[in-house]
Structures are given as structure tokens and as C-alpha cells.
Design a protein around this motif. Structure first.
Motif, PDB file in Angstrom:
ATOM      1  N   ALA A  48       5.428  14.879   2.036  1.00 17.56           N
ATOM      2  CA  ALA A  48       4.342  15.185   1.008  1.00 17.56           C
ATOM      3  C   ALA A  48       4.851  16.031  -0.039  1.00 17.56           C
ATOM      4  O   ALA A  48       5.919  16.712   0.122  1.00 17.56           O
ATOM      5  CB  ALA A  48       3.143  15.699   1.692  1.00 17.56           C
ATOM      6  N   THR A  57      -1.042  15.927  -5.728  1.00 21.84           N
ATOM      7  CA  THR A  57      -0.112  15.592  -4.458  1.00 21.84           C
ATOM      8  C   THR A  57       0.277  14.122  -4.422  1.00 21.84           C
ATOM      9  O   THR A  57      -0.219  13.004  -4.899  1.00 21.84           O
ATOM     10  CB  THR A  57      -1.273  15.945  -3.261  1.00 21.84           C
ATOM     11  OG1 THR A  57      -2.336  15.260  -3.332  1.00 21.84           O
ATOM     12  CG2 THR A  57      -1.730  17.441  -3.539  1.00 21.84           C
ATOM     13  N   TYR A  58       1.226  13.992  -3.467  1.00 23.11           N
ATOM     14  CA  TYR A  58       1.561  12.654  -3.106  1.00 23.11           C
ATOM     15  C   TYR A  58       2.150  12.544  -1.798  1.00 23.11           C
ATOM     16  O   TYR A  58       2.540  13.444  -1.279  1.00 23.11           O
ATOM     17  CB  TYR A  58       2.667  12.233  -4.176  1.00 23.11           C
ATOM     18  CG  TYR A  58       3.526  10.982  -3.873  1.00 23.11           C
ATOM     19  CD1 TYR A  58       4.903  11.092  -3.607  1.00 23.11           C
ATOM     20  CD2 TYR A  58       2.751   9.786  -4.083  1.00 23.11           C
ATOM     21  CE1 TYR A  58       5.399   9.701  -3.523  1.00 23.11           C
ATOM     22  CE2 TYR A  58       3.255   8.504  -3.969  1.00 23.11           C
ATOM     23  CZ  TYR A  58       4.694   8.415  -3.507  1.00 23.11           C
ATOM     24  OH  TYR A  58       5.346   7.231  -3.551  1.00 23.11           O
ATOM     25  N   TYR A  59       1.998  11.472  -1.174  1.00 20.74           N
ATOM     26  CA  TYR A  59       1.977  11.261   0.527  1.00 20.74           C
ATOM     27  C   TYR A  59       2.791  10.000   0.811  1.00 20.74           C
ATOM     28  O   TYR A  59       2.882   9.232   0.034  1.00 20.74           O
ATOM     29  CB  TYR A  59       0.688  11.423   1.193  1.00 20.74           C
ATOM     30  CG  TYR A  59      -0.074  12.670   0.997  1.00 20.74           C
ATOM     31  CD1 TYR A  59      -1.076  12.772   0.109  1.00 20.74           C
ATOM     32  CD2 TYR A  59       0.357  13.928   1.780  1.00 20.74           C
ATOM     33  CE1 TYR A  59      -1.801  13.965  -0.256  1.00 20.74           C
ATOM     34  CE2 TYR A  59      -0.527  14.926   1.711  1.00 20.74           C
ATOM     35  CZ  TYR A  59      -1.545  14.886   0.867  1.00 20.74           C
ATOM     36  OH  TYR A  59      -2.281  16.089   0.491  1.00 20.74           O
ATOM     37  N   SER A  60       3.414  10.205   1.820  1.00 21.56           N
ATOM     38  CA  SER A  60       4.141   9.110   2.517  1.00 21.56           C
ATOM     39  C   SER A  60       3.122   8.083   3.064  1.00 21.56           C
ATOM     40  O   SER A  60       2.108   8.651   3.478  1.00 21.56           O
ATOM     41  CB  SER A  60       5.343   9.189   3.348  1.00 21.56           C
ATOM     42  OG  SER A  60       4.748   9.927   4.587  1.00 21.56           O
ATOM     43  N   ASP A  61       3.194   6.843   3.065  1.00 22.33           N
ATOM     44  CA  ASP A  61       2.263   5.707   3.549  1.00 22.33           C
ATOM     45  C   ASP A  61       1.952   6.354   5.155  1.00 22.33           C
ATOM     46  O   ASP A  61       0.829   6.204   5.676  1.00 22.33           O
ATOM     47  CB  ASP A  61       2.656   4.263   3.574  1.00 22.33           C
ATOM     48  CG  ASP A  61       2.471   4.117   2.176  1.00 22.33           C
ATOM     49  OD1 ASP A  61       3.206   2.838   1.749  1.00 22.33           O
ATOM     50  OD2 ASP A  61       1.856   4.635   1.317  1.00 22.33           O
ATOM     51  N   LYS A  64      -0.324   9.652   4.882  1.00 24.29           N
ATOM     52  CA  LYS A  64      -1.624   9.518   4.278  1.00 24.29           C
ATOM     53  C   LYS A  64      -3.077   9.354   4.946  1.00 24.29           C
ATOM     54  O   LYS A  64      -3.183   8.680   5.860  1.00 24.29           O
ATOM     55  CB  LYS A  64      -1.505   8.292   3.212  1.00 24.29           C
ATOM     56  CG  LYS A  64      -2.548   8.496   1.921  1.00 24.29           C
ATOM     57  CD  LYS A  64      -2.174   7.358   0.948  1.00 24.29           C
ATOM     58  CE  LYS A  64      -0.696   7.104   0.458  1.00 24.29           C
ATOM     59  NZ  LYS A  64      -0.353   6.273  -0.440  1.00 24.29           N
ATOM     60  N   GLY A  65      -3.837  10.506   4.520  1.00 20.10           N
ATOM     61  CA  GLY A  65      -5.074  10.337   5.295  1.00 20.10           C
ATOM     62  C   GLY A  65      -5.181  11.072   6.524  1.00 20.10           C
ATOM     63  O   GLY A  65      -6.149  11.504   7.110  1.00 20.10           O
ATOM     64  N   THR A  68      -2.343  17.059   4.684  1.00 19.80           N
ATOM     65  CA  THR A  68      -2.815  17.551   3.628  1.00 19.80           C
ATOM     66  C   THR A  68      -1.792  18.608   3.285  1.00 19.80           C
ATOM     67  O   THR A  68      -1.690  19.680   3.924  1.00 19.80           O
ATOM     68  CB  THR A  68      -4.164  18.111   3.560  1.00 19.80           C
ATOM     69  OG1 THR A  68      -5.177  17.172   3.960  1.00 19.80           O
ATOM     70  CG2 THR A  68      -4.642  18.493   2.312  1.00 19.80           C
TER      71      THR A  68
END
Length: 125
Positions: A48, A57-61, A64-65, A68
Motif C-alpha cells: 500500500a 492511497t493505492y493498494y495491491s490487488d 484491496k478491501g 487500509t
């Protein structure tokens, strides 16, 4: 900037942990921040990232979800809240900082030049 990560531990699958990364030496202003992880025998991978200006923000797949990332500039601290943990989340987690003028976030290890020492997260099935 020196980084100190903590908050790792052993947790059962489905549980939660919150990692913290405290910085010293310089304010976190104008530093894009990221979390990475490295499992035994594998390369370090992005988890992240968060920008310094608007908190984008940006997350790896893979997280994600469930995870945080957030930052508290007044405390020079970045957090990673990890929920619904899975055994495959087991790894050493590292925080990283990249001095930045543009307000971007970064997902590659080569884009960061300041790293914390890592904290172990183990998720049992």
C-alpha cells in the motif's frame, strides 16, 4: 528520515493487526509513504502507498478491501490497518518513505530510498 516499524505479531486467520511506522529526523511532510512485505524465499512486494499532500492511497490487488493505509502527520506516523488476515499475508512488513514534490504515491521498491527495519506478521490457519 529514520523509520521504525512496529505492531507485528501472531494472529489467527480472519483477525486484525495494525502496524505503525514512526519517523524521526525529518517531518513526514513531502514524503510519500509505502508499505511492502517479503515472505521467505520471495521478493519484496508492494502492499500500500499514500501521498503526502491529499492522502491519496493505492493498494495491491491482494490486499484491496482488507488493508487500509493512513497517516498522521502531527505524529510523523503512518499506519497499516490489516483486517481479515489470511495465512498468505504472513511476511516481514516494511515501511518506506520517498521524498516527493509532486504529490504522487509510489509502488516500486526502487522509488523509495528510506526503509524501516521490518516487523514480522504471522497469520495462522
Amino acid at each position: 528520515v529514520q523509520l521504525q516499524a512496529c505492531g507485528g505479531g501472531l494472529v489467527q486467520a480472519g483477525g486484525s493487526l495494525r502496524l505503525s511506522c514512526a519517523g524521526s529526523g525529518r517531518t513526514f511532510n513531502r514524503f510519500a509513504m509505502g508499505w511492502f512485505r517479503q515472505a521467505p524465499g520471495k521478493e519484496r512486494e508492494f502492499v500500500a502507498a499514500i501521498s503526502w499532500n491529499d492522502g491519496s492511497t493505492y493498494y495491491s490487488d491482494s490486499v484491496k478491501g482488507r488493508f487500509t493505509i493512513s497517516r498522521e502527520s502531527a505524529k510523523n506516523t503512518v499506519y497499516l490497518q490489516m483486517n481479515s488476515l489470511k495465512p498468505e499475508d504472513t511476511a516481514v512488513y516494511y515501511c518506506a518513505a520517498s521524498f516527493d514534490y509532486s504529490g504522487r504515491y509510489y509502488s516500486r521498491t526502487t522509488e523509495y530510498d528510506n526503509w524501516g527495519q521490518g516487523t514480522q506478521v504471522t497469520v495462522s490457519s
